[in-house]
Design a protein around this motif. Structure first.
Motif, short mmCIF file in Angstrom:
data_model
loop_
_atom_site.label_atom_id
_atom_site.label_comp_id
_atom_site.label_asym_id
_atom_site.label_seq_id
_atom_site.Cartn_x
_atom_site.Cartn_y
_atom_site.Cartn_z
N VAL A 204 -32.84 1.64 -2.39
CA VAL A 204 -33.90 0.63 -2.28
C VAL A 204 -34.09 -0.08 -3.62
O VAL A 204 -34.24 -1.31 -3.67
CB VAL A 204 -35.22 1.27 -1.81
N ALA B 111 -32.86 3.44 3.73
CA ALA B 111 -32.93 2.36 2.74
C ALA B 111 -32.93 1.00 3.40
O ALA B 111 -33.69 0.10 3.01
CB ALA B 111 -31.76 2.48 1.76
N TRP C 117 -32.03 7.36 -0.56
CA TRP C 117 -32.54 6.07 -0.10
C TRP C 117 -33.36 5.35 -1.17
O TRP C 117 -33.31 4.12 -1.26
CB TRP C 117 -33.37 6.25 1.18
#
Length: 257
Positions: free
Chosen positions: A31, A184, A27
């Motif tokens: 991101v 995310a 994640w």
């Protein structure tokens, strides 16, 4: 320019989101790419997380390294405590104190903080019911001071969707690719980059056979117990995957700067 550094354990390292070349994405990588897309320009990204790490080395060794990056980060994400709660006993007050101290250090350094509570695996794990109250208590304690320090807090622990079996890897402890995508999406939305929460519709869950359960204990539970008895960690002799700034241009793969 945004300079985002992630610290933590296997959750932040990205275990379970295994790519075709065998690397772990996760994640935090997603991101970073999402921020770059939202900003419309390249950002700098570092990921110092290491699987198996307890909270204290995360908020000391990893945080020291993160704040020592040059130039200094503008955003730091922190998650930890899951490995502490897998061990017998544990001092919840100490975990809260360590987390709050880390947040204060970042605030004093002028670094924006993103705090995450990890997704709750207890419904899938042996003796998970004993672990869940600890995770719930830590989540609520962190939520209690998040506003005080003006940090972004993303509560994945109480997210019911991600607790479904289909978001978890075969070891039932780490998220799979779909789970990391959901984290995310919720993080990006909380950071101010409007993103629809990732949801999958896999259909009804199949029951687990006795043979599958035996294989699970042999391949995942017993090795974990053996490491604990030997005083070893899955992260021994490992380092973070991006120890210095790498340039992220969405949707490009990280390139070392």
């Amino acid at each position: 320019m945004t300079r985002y550094v992630a610290i933590g354990d296997s959750f932040t390292e990205g275990l379970g989101d295994t790519q075709p070349d065998g690397t772990e994405r996760g994640w935090a990588d997603l991101v970073a790419a999402g921020i770059a897309a939202g900003e419309g320009e390249a950002i700098q990204y570092a990921n110092l997380a290491i699987r198996g790490r307890l909270l204290e080395p995360i908020v000391t060794e990893q945080l020291d390294a993160a704040l020592s990056l040059s130039p200094q980060p503008t955003l730091l994400s922190l998650n930890g405590g899951g490995n502490d709660m897998l061990r017998p006993g544990g001092d919840l007050a100490r975990l809260v104190e360590l987390t709050e101290r880390a947040v204060r250090r970042c605030n004093e350094a002028g670094v924006r903080v993103l705090l995450l509570s990890g997704a709750d695996p207890s419904g899938h794990l042996p003796l998970g019911s004993r672990m869940r109250p600890k995770g719930a208590a830590l989540t609520e304690a962190v939520r209690g001071f998040a506003d005080q320090y003006d940090v972004v807090f993303v509560d994945m622990f109480n997210d019911k969707e991600i607790q479904r079996r289909h978001y978890w890897s075969a070891d039932r402890l780490h998220l799979n690719s779909a789970g990391h995508r959901r984290v995310a999406s919720m993080v990006l939305d909380a950071l101010g980059y409007p993103t629809e929460a990732h949801v999958i519709d896999p259909g009804p869950s199949a029951s687990r056979s006795l043979l599958a359960e035996a294989r699970y204990y042999r391949e995942h539970v017993l090795p974990w117990i053996q490491r604990r008895l030997a005083g070893r960690s899955s992260g021994d002799d490992r380092t973070g995957k991006y120890l210095d700034w790498v340039s992220i241009s969405s949707p490009a793969v990280p390139e070392r700067s």
